[in-house]
Design an enzyme around this catalytic site. Structure first.
Site, PDB file in Angstrom:
ATOM      1  N   SER A  20       0.885  -1.157   0.000  1.00  0.00           N
ATOM      2  CA  SER A  20       0.000   0.000   0.000  1.00  0.00           C
ATOM      3  C   SER A  20       0.923   1.206   0.000  1.00  0.00           C
ATOM      4  CB  SER A  20      -0.903  -0.021   1.229  1.00  0.00           C
ATOM      5  OG  SER A  20      -1.882   0.988   1.103  1.00  0.00           O
ATOM      6  N   GLU A  21       0.800   2.053  -1.030  1.00  0.00           N
ATOM      7  CA  GLU A  21       1.853   3.043  -1.268  1.00  0.00           C
ATOM      8  C   GLU A  21       1.899   4.155  -0.224  1.00  0.00           C
ATOM      9  OE1 GLU A  21      -0.678   2.459  -3.365  1.00  0.00           O
ATOM     10  OE2 GLU A  21      -1.405   4.309  -4.327  1.00  0.00           O
ATOM     11  N   ASN A  22       0.914   4.204   0.672  1.00  0.00           N
ATOM     12  CA  ASN A  22       1.006   5.148   1.784  1.00  0.00           C
ATOM     13  C   ASN A  22       1.963   4.666   2.876  1.00  0.00           C
ATOM     14  OD1 ASN A  22      -1.135   3.220   2.002  1.00  0.00           O
ATOM     15  ND2 ASN A  22      -1.831   4.231   3.868  1.00  0.00           N
TER      16      ASN A  22
END
Lengths: 208, 234, 234, 208
Positions: free
Chosen positions: D45-47
């Site tokens: 999850s790129e966060n």
């Protein structure tokens, strides 16, 4: 009488202000840590540590805990560890208020040379080029002359540079000099050393 | 996907070739991949370019690869007290590309982060700047430095889980994370492999995505400068 | 050096001025500096440029600063479901500099790390590349992106010690470390201030050198998309 | 009969290989996680997370634990957290093997548009531009046509691009297409959909 190593370190410690994060080089600069007194100074070791403590007690050396001079050290309550990319990020990013470094030569324009003597000694710049480029204030601490009695404070450096126009203040066994427009300005002299003595021992231009 | 291997030699199997670029973690002798270095020595691979802050000491760490003349070129910031390193360089046997320490670390991180080039003030006005592009921001010159993209990373961590999540210990972290990032393949040696779930996910120093092969082993962890203070009498 | 302050307003005292650039941590409503945002609202400072991935939601987080028209320009990657953000932008009341999310994060890290510019493949061939320098490596084009140097960083962490060492929790870390790095001054709000020495020095996410002022307070921590699964019958 | 959302997700899951680190976009791509079966897939999850787990049980939502779509999620035994700069470092650095993304338009040259409709909808690119520029393989999953029945698989995109020449494979409700020299190549069609049907519904050039 000229200052000895400890007196130079004590004088350099006066440059540091409460709350500063500071990087100390190898040699005399390392001794500065002994003279910070009550000031809240956090020492950075550029191999990845803030809050460098003193040498360990005998038998408590930890091979995973060394400073940039590869010496065994200890941690403090404020200590944090990080990788080399982060460490030099904070150096280049101007988060370190001051670096106190040794030098082979300093010039009146603030040029600094302390990493090699062509054909003779290849030490490497280590983190010195990053430090002089990035930190808030660069303070050089060194003997005023070399073992042949020649001034290490020059009109222009003869050795390969560590940084160009980077030095703010020079503290030697003879006194304290600032890099200003046109040359170096005498800030103070060691006890018993006159401004005349300092000028005589200095190859660089001294301005008033 | 099994990442855990039985030995350094097994973990390096198929990854070594003459003329390759290896990025190695460690600073001085602290946090160096001792076991993987030994396996590279034994493999006999040659004409290596090695990106590493130092080159070990005479006869230990990467210094072993100097003794066997397996290194063609070093990318380093510091020669220091390594006599064989200086001798080979001064005699022209060894190429040496000097990198300021922070530039070397950032070049590794950049290579591993898809950044082929970045600008830095470090080295402006010195031999380091020779031949490099210069760009000015707000009256100050900066030089262009390039990302390092290594064929292989060899790295030492304290603990790993079997998915390759890594934790380092104290200043033994140093160049290991950036070195790990910049390799097409990254092989890691650790003191202990622990079951997944036993490392706090908030405190993984390097996620397993960067790690392809892991071995566990015994480390000598030699001290380069043993400095101590006396216990004061109580 | 005392870094701990009694309230958000005290911690921001003397740091705010019209037209300044503020970098804010957080992603969506996760890990946002709620208390400091409220204090910026109350200060009435205006013509702000804010670098933040999002701009909160209508009426919460940075969205409050949209409602009061204190923001002149956003540097963001995502407008999403924030109706007031889209309305102000489409009506021309608000400037918006779109930054790909990774470019925004890297620009913040770069600004805090003395890197005025870096090259990235992200955005090549899109509107993001317009007006930016292009450089080719190995046949591929990359665009030059610049570091962000903010006047002030406002950041949310989980815990701090009194020297400013920070620890974040789960995905609330997100943009907080890079945002903290790029500010001339960085003010942090945390859920708990702990005595120095109680955080493991190997597990500090952001060292205190980046942190100038700290406050402790209560956080609403609103959830934007509450998604769950049903417990299966046992 | 054309594939439904779940069938498209199941088909996309076949693209993933054991050991891969994968980023799934919002919408149908999110469903892909339900169809990876025994394969050892780690979701990014790129966060700031690797090892994304399923939605939490009711009452166990954690505001500090969300995915890039701002949904509450959970962690796994393999999970690690990191900051956004590190997260996109691994994306740009090619460490993510594949991204599965939705799209508004895809063109036969691999161009992708999925972040705005000028004057109408300003969503923002979020992390999509970084993903398509950096990951090993970009797989688009979307309906073949829009709600007006027009092909979303075009000769050239009309909307502002997310990436130029970045798409490798397109999975729609009608079938699977690869971006190759000169246009798109039909890899397979949904059950009951002929190659003829697929061609007829596609504005892009189909090559053999």
């Amino acid at each position: 009488m000229p200052w000895d190593r400890n007196q130079m370190a004590a004088r350099a410690a006066q440059e540091l202000e409460d709350g500063w994060y500071v990087n100390l080089g190898i040699g005399i600069p390392t001794l500065v840590a002994n003279y910070v007194g009550d000031k809240d100074i956090t020492l950075q070791s550029e191999n990845g540590m803030l809050g460098m403590g003193p040498f360990p007690y005998e038998g408590e050396e930890d091979p995973d805990l060394i400073n940039a001079g590869k010496q065994t050290i200890t941690e403090l309550a404020r200590t944090s560890y990080f990788d080399s990319a982060t460490s030099f990020g904070m150096i280049r990013g101007g988060k370190i208020a001051a670096a106190i470094l040794g030098a082979m030569e300093v010039a009146e324009n603030g040029d600094l040379a302390n990493w090699m003597i062509p054909g003779k000694l290849i030490k490497g710049m280590g983190g010195a080029m990053d430090l002089v480029a990035g930190v808030g204030k660069v303070i050089v601490v060194m003997d005023h002359t070399n073992k042949h009695g020649d001034s290490k404070v020059l009109k222009a450096c003869t050795l390969p540079l560590t940084g160009k126009g980077v030095v703010d203040r020079i503290i030697t066994n003879l006194g304290v000099l600032d890099v200003v427009d046109g040359g170096l300005k005498i800030v103070e002299t060691a006890e018993g050393v006159s401004a005349e003595d300092l000028r005589a021992a200095t190859a660089a231009t001294i301005v008033d | 996907m099994k990442k855990v291997y039985g030995s350094a030699a097994e973990a390096l199997d198929g990854l070594l070739h003459d003329g390759m670029l290896i990025a190695a973690g460690g600073f001085g002798l602290c946090g160096i991949p001792e076991l993987l270095i030994d396996a590279v020595v034994e493999s006999g691979v040659k004409d290596l370019t090695v990106a590493s802050n130092n080159c070990g000491v005479d006869g230990f760490g990467l210094g072993k690869l100097l003794d066997t003349k397996q290194i063609k070129k070093m990318m380093s910031s510091y020669v220091g007290e390594n006599a064989e390193f200086m001798r080979q360089y001064l005699s022209g046997e060894l190429e040496l590309e000097f990198n300021p320490q922070g530039t070397l670390a950032e070049r590794m991180r950049a290579g591993g982060s898809g950044i082929p080039g970045f600008y830095t003030k470090t080295g402006v006005g010195t031999v380091i700047a020779e031949g490099k592009e210069v760009k000015n921001w707000a009256g100050e010159d900066y030089i262009l430095e390039e990302g390092i993209f290594a064929d292989l990373s060899i790295v030492k961590a304290w603990k790993a889980d079997d998915t390759g999540n890594l934790v380092f210990r104290k200043t033994a972290r140093n160049f290991n994370p950036p070195a790990a990032m910049c390799g097409k393949v990254c092989v890691v040696e650790v003191e202990e492999i622990v079951p997944r779930g036993s490392l706090d996910p908030d405190h993984i120093h390097l996620p397993g995505i960067y790690v392809h092969r892991i071995i566990q082993g015994e480390h000598e962890k030699r001290i380069e400068q043993r400095t101590t203070r006396k216990r004061e009498d109580a």
